[in-house]
Design a protein around this motif. Sequence first.
Motif, short mmCIF file in Angstrom:
data_model
loop_
_atom_site.label_atom_id
_atom_site.label_comp_id
_atom_site.label_asym_id
_atom_site.label_seq_id
_atom_site.Cartn_x
_atom_site.Cartn_y
_atom_site.Cartn_z
N ILE A 13 34.77 47.48 35.20
CA ILE A 13 35.30 47.66 36.55
C ILE A 13 36.54 46.77 36.73
N GLN A 14 37.65 47.40 37.07
CA GLN A 14 38.93 46.71 37.18
C GLN A 14 39.55 46.97 38.55
N ASP A 15 40.10 45.92 39.16
CA ASP A 15 40.78 46.10 40.44
C ASP A 15 42.06 46.90 40.22
N ALA A 16 42.23 47.96 40.99
CA ALA A 16 43.37 48.86 40.80
C ALA A 16 44.70 48.19 41.14
N LYS A 17 44.68 47.18 41.99
CA LYS A 17 45.93 46.53 42.41
C LYS A 17 46.25 45.29 41.59
N THR A 18 45.25 44.41 41.44
CA THR A 18 45.51 43.15 40.74
C THR A 18 45.33 43.28 39.23
N LEU A 19 44.62 44.34 38.80
CA LEU A 19 44.28 44.60 37.39
C LEU A 19 43.31 43.57 36.82
N LYS A 20 42.69 42.77 37.68
CA LYS A 20 41.65 41.85 37.23
C LYS A 20 40.39 42.63 36.86
N VAL A 21 39.74 42.25 35.76
CA VAL A 21 38.44 42.81 35.43
C VAL A 21 37.41 42.13 36.33
N LEU A 22 36.67 42.94 37.09
CA LEU A 22 35.77 42.40 38.10
C LEU A 22 34.34 42.23 37.59
N MET A 23 33.86 43.18 36.82
CA MET A 23 32.48 43.13 36.34
C MET A 23 32.27 44.17 35.25
N LEU A 24 31.12 44.09 34.62
CA LEU A 24 30.70 45.09 33.64
C LEU A 24 29.32 45.57 34.04
N SER A 45 64.28 50.93 38.34
CA SER A 45 63.18 50.17 38.95
C SER A 45 63.04 48.83 38.26
N ILE A 46 62.21 47.96 38.85
CA ILE A 46 61.96 46.66 38.22
C ILE A 46 61.24 46.83 36.89
N GLU A 47 60.55 47.95 36.70
CA GLU A 47 59.91 48.21 35.40
C GLU A 47 60.96 48.35 34.31
N PRO A 97 49.54 37.79 42.24
CA PRO A 97 50.68 38.03 43.13
C PRO A 97 51.84 38.78 42.48
N ILE A 98 52.01 38.63 41.16
CA ILE A 98 53.14 39.29 40.51
C ILE A 98 53.04 40.81 40.63
N MET A 99 51.79 41.32 40.76
CA MET A 99 51.61 42.76 40.86
C MET A 99 52.17 43.32 42.17
N PHE A 100 52.38 42.45 43.17
CA PHE A 100 52.94 42.93 44.43
C PHE A 100 54.35 43.47 44.24
N LEU A 101 55.06 42.99 43.24
CA LEU A 101 56.41 43.51 42.99
C LEU A 101 56.36 45.01 42.67
N THR A 102 55.35 45.42 41.91
CA THR A 102 55.18 46.85 41.63
C THR A 102 54.85 47.61 42.89
N GLU A 103 53.98 47.03 43.72
CA GLU A 103 53.64 47.67 44.99
C GLU A 103 54.87 47.78 45.89
N LEU A 104 55.69 46.74 45.91
CA LEU A 104 56.92 46.77 46.70
C LEU A 104 57.88 47.83 46.16
#
Length: 203
Positions: A16-27, A184-186, A105-112
Amino acid sequence: MTIDFNKMDGLVPAIIQDAKTLKVLMLGFMNEEAYNKTVETKQVTFWSRSRKCLWTKGETSGNFLNVVSMDIDCDNDTLLIKVNPVGPVCHTGADTCWNEKNENPIMFLTELQRFIEKRHEEMPEGSYTTSLFRDGLSRMTQKVGEEAVELVIESMKGDDDRLIYEASDMFYHLIVLLTSKGLSIEDIASELIERHDPNWHKH
């Protein structure tokens, strides 16, 4: 999606991964019934190996895992599920089952970037971003230049808070400029990745 439930006696691991932060949350683990319920409800449901029953994450705590996407690995026996979590994920109250903060927080740049692209597409009235696009390239480049100069001034003054403030202004206006050019920033990230290669040579 074809899932091989036979390798582990009817179960597959579900990362299970957070769609925004990409952190792995659990298994967790799913059988076919849990998978089908997850697809149907759009909320992650597991098979509890200890209780021998289905359990929907959040059914008692309210901390549901709302599904954004589901993918299977190359061996068809492990799921990667991206979610928007409601509250902390771990039963201990931590954000993740590894006691990590669910933030990046760096992932917010993609959201922006996506937000500014939407502004460029829809051009809503009353939006400052819309006004920049409408004013054209000269206005956007002027703003990037102005903010860059202000950033330099604040860096010389030694005020870190103001430096961050002006750097944020410059980043925003740079993303607007890039978006107006179909970039884009990408694209910047890809260039920096290429430069990070020890064999890279300046063009």
